[in-house]
Design an enzyme around this catalytic site. Sequence first.
Site, PDB file in Angstrom:
ATOM      1  N   GLY A  12       0.873  -1.177   0.000  1.00 28.95           N
ATOM      2  CA  GLY A  12       0.000   0.000   0.000  1.00 28.95           C
ATOM      3  C   GLY A  12       0.905   1.220   0.000  1.00 28.95           C
TER       4      GLY A  12
ATOM      5  N   HIS B 106      -9.873  -1.314  18.170  1.00 27.92           N
ATOM      6  CA  HIS B 106      -9.600   0.004  17.577  1.00 27.92           C
ATOM      7  C   HIS B 106     -10.887   0.504  16.920  1.00 27.92           C
ATOM      8  CE1 HIS B 106      -7.377   3.214  15.757  1.00 27.92           C
ATOM      9  NE2 HIS B 106      -7.499   2.776  14.532  1.00 27.92           N
TER      10      HIS B 106
HETATM   11  N1  APR Z   1      -2.966  -4.511  -3.002  1.00 28.12           N
HETATM   12  C1  APR Z   1      -2.096  -3.494  -2.807  1.00 28.12           C
HETATM   13  N2  APR Z   1      -2.480  -2.235  -2.640  1.00 28.12           N
HETATM   14  C2  APR Z   1      -3.785  -1.974  -2.675  1.00 28.12           C
HETATM   15  C3  APR Z   1      -4.757  -2.979  -2.859  1.00 28.12           C
HETATM   16  C4  APR Z   1      -4.296  -4.303  -3.036  1.00 28.12           C
HETATM   17  N3  APR Z   1      -5.143  -5.328  -3.221  1.00 28.12           N
HETATM   18  N4  APR Z   1      -5.971  -2.398  -2.821  1.00 28.12           N
HETATM   19  C5  APR Z   1      -5.779  -1.098  -2.598  1.00 28.12           C
HETATM   20  N5  APR Z   1      -4.464  -0.826  -2.519  1.00 28.12           N
HETATM   21  C6  APR Z   1      -3.799   0.452  -2.305  1.00 28.12           C
HETATM   22  C7  APR Z   1      -4.461   1.611  -3.022  1.00 28.12           C
HETATM   23  O1  APR Z   1      -4.074   1.642  -4.390  1.00 28.12           O
HETATM   24  C8  APR Z   1      -3.943   2.808  -2.230  1.00 28.12           C
HETATM   25  O2  APR Z   1      -2.799   3.383  -2.815  1.00 28.12           O
HETATM   26  O3  APR Z   1      -3.856   0.823  -0.933  1.00 28.12           O
HETATM   27  C9  APR Z   1      -3.565   2.212  -0.868  1.00 28.12           C
HETATM   28  C10 APR Z   1      -4.333   2.815   0.306  1.00 28.12           C
HETATM   29  O4  APR Z   1      -3.940   4.138   0.405  1.00 28.12           O
HETATM   30  P1  APR Z   1      -4.964   5.307   0.811  1.00 28.12           P
HETATM   31  O5  APR Z   1      -6.214   5.168   0.023  1.00 28.12           O
HETATM   32  O6  APR Z   1      -4.212   6.600   0.720  1.00 28.12           O
HETATM   33  O7  APR Z   1      -5.319   4.976   2.328  1.00 28.12           O
HETATM   34  P2  APR Z   1      -4.472   5.289   3.674  1.00 28.12           P
HETATM   35  O8  APR Z   1      -4.876   6.605   4.207  1.00 28.12           O
HETATM   36  O9  APR Z   1      -3.028   5.036   3.418  1.00 28.12           O
HETATM   37  O10 APR Z   1      -5.079   4.184   4.648  1.00 28.12           O
HETATM   38  C11 APR Z   1      -4.920   2.804   4.367  1.00 28.12           C
HETATM   39  O11 APR Z   1      -5.092   2.174   6.682  1.00 28.12           O
HETATM   40  O12 APR Z   1      -5.678   3.345   8.600  1.00 28.12           O
HETATM   41  C12 APR Z   1      -6.115   2.488   7.602  1.00 28.12           C
HETATM   42  O13 APR Z   1      -8.436   3.026   7.447  1.00 28.12           O
HETATM   43  C13 APR Z   1      -7.205   3.103   6.776  1.00 28.12           C
HETATM   44  O14 APR Z   1      -7.836   1.027   5.806  1.00 28.12           O
HETATM   45  C14 APR Z   1      -7.152   2.239   5.561  1.00 28.12           C
HETATM   46  C15 APR Z   1      -5.659   1.962   5.397  1.00 28.12           C
END
Ligand code: APR
Length: 318
Positions: free
Chosen positions: A9, A175
């Site tokens: 991610g 959480h």
């Molecule tokens: N594999 C890899 N990456 C993925 C997948 C997957 N199957 N599905 C989604 N992603 C990536 C997205 O492309 C995105 O870049 O996960 C990333 C999530 O980033 P953000 O949308 O910016 O979210 P963020 O604020 O980083 O939070 C991520 O953490 O705290 C928790 O609630 C929050 O569940 C959320 C997670």
Amino acid sequence: MGKKISLIGAGQIGGTLAHLIALKELGDVVLFDLAEGMAKGKALDIAQSSSVEGFNADIKGTNNYEDTKNSDVIIITAGVPRKPGMTRDDLLGINLKIIKQVAEGIKNTSPKAFVICITNPLDVIVMALQKYSGFPKNMVVGMAGILDTSRFKYFLSQELKVPANQIESLVLGGHGDTMVSMLNHTKVNGKPVYDLIKEGKLKKESLEDIVLRTKNGGAEIVKLLENGSAFYAPAAAGVEIAESYLKDLKKQLPCAAYLDGQYNIKDLYAGVPVLIGKGGVEKIIEIDLNVEEKNNFENSINSVKDLFNAAKKIDPAL
Ligand code: APR
């Protein structure tokens, strides 16, 4: 040989994690995301700050799990964040599917990694990740309690006008809306917070407001940002866990850990104080809870159990 840290991610938290890890020189970073450009772009951007910041770390972006092979630490933030008005639990269906894909991606490539999960709803997602991946339970933890505790300490420090690092506290349980601020374990400069109330230095109502604001700490930021959720403090908290593992600091940290009878809870992940060192979760620390803390903790555990049952309905394989 340097350590290898893979971040699954590369969104808001993932990018911030990469930056902090580079600044602290904890190891080389692989930033993985389905959105390949995002991972590569952020990696390149951070790498280009190395001569200014003076750090020496290799930062790569990828959408190929092979590049994460033999990681020492994996931090997972893949998933969807909340939108205003949503609870973390609303993310269950979508993030459960994502975490299954992540587990498939990492289980054969980095079987010895220490895995820190940040994706919400945290306690259930970290439990699902452990089950889907089959990784040893002591090598899979969830990051939540450090963040919730840090929010509580910050709010209390603002109220009392003391530096946050003079406050000792713990926020445990799930959480979510039922998380428990352990007031009987809260001290300011070594003095129990209840003594401050007795001495008229802190109003009982103010403390209650702080407990509530901590529970809503994530939602408050989601509402302000309008598009996305908190990422600076969650990333800092994730890095603290990774650092304690990599440097064998054996810090006592509140994390979502697998409970096997501790606190009378069996076969569930929930937020408790644990010791993090080179063996992963080396120990679950059982602190004494007073009646109120115990009741609130049990209530929080029940909500984690309910959500895990909801997850099992979505995927009976759990
Ligand atoms: N594999 C890899 N990456 C993925 C997948 C997957 N199957 N599905 C989604 N992603 C990536 C997205 O492309 C995105 O870049 O996960 C990333 C999530 O980033 P953000 O949308 O910016 O979210 P963020 O604020 O980083 O939070 C991520 O953490 O705290 C928790 O609630 C929050 O569940 C959320 C997670």
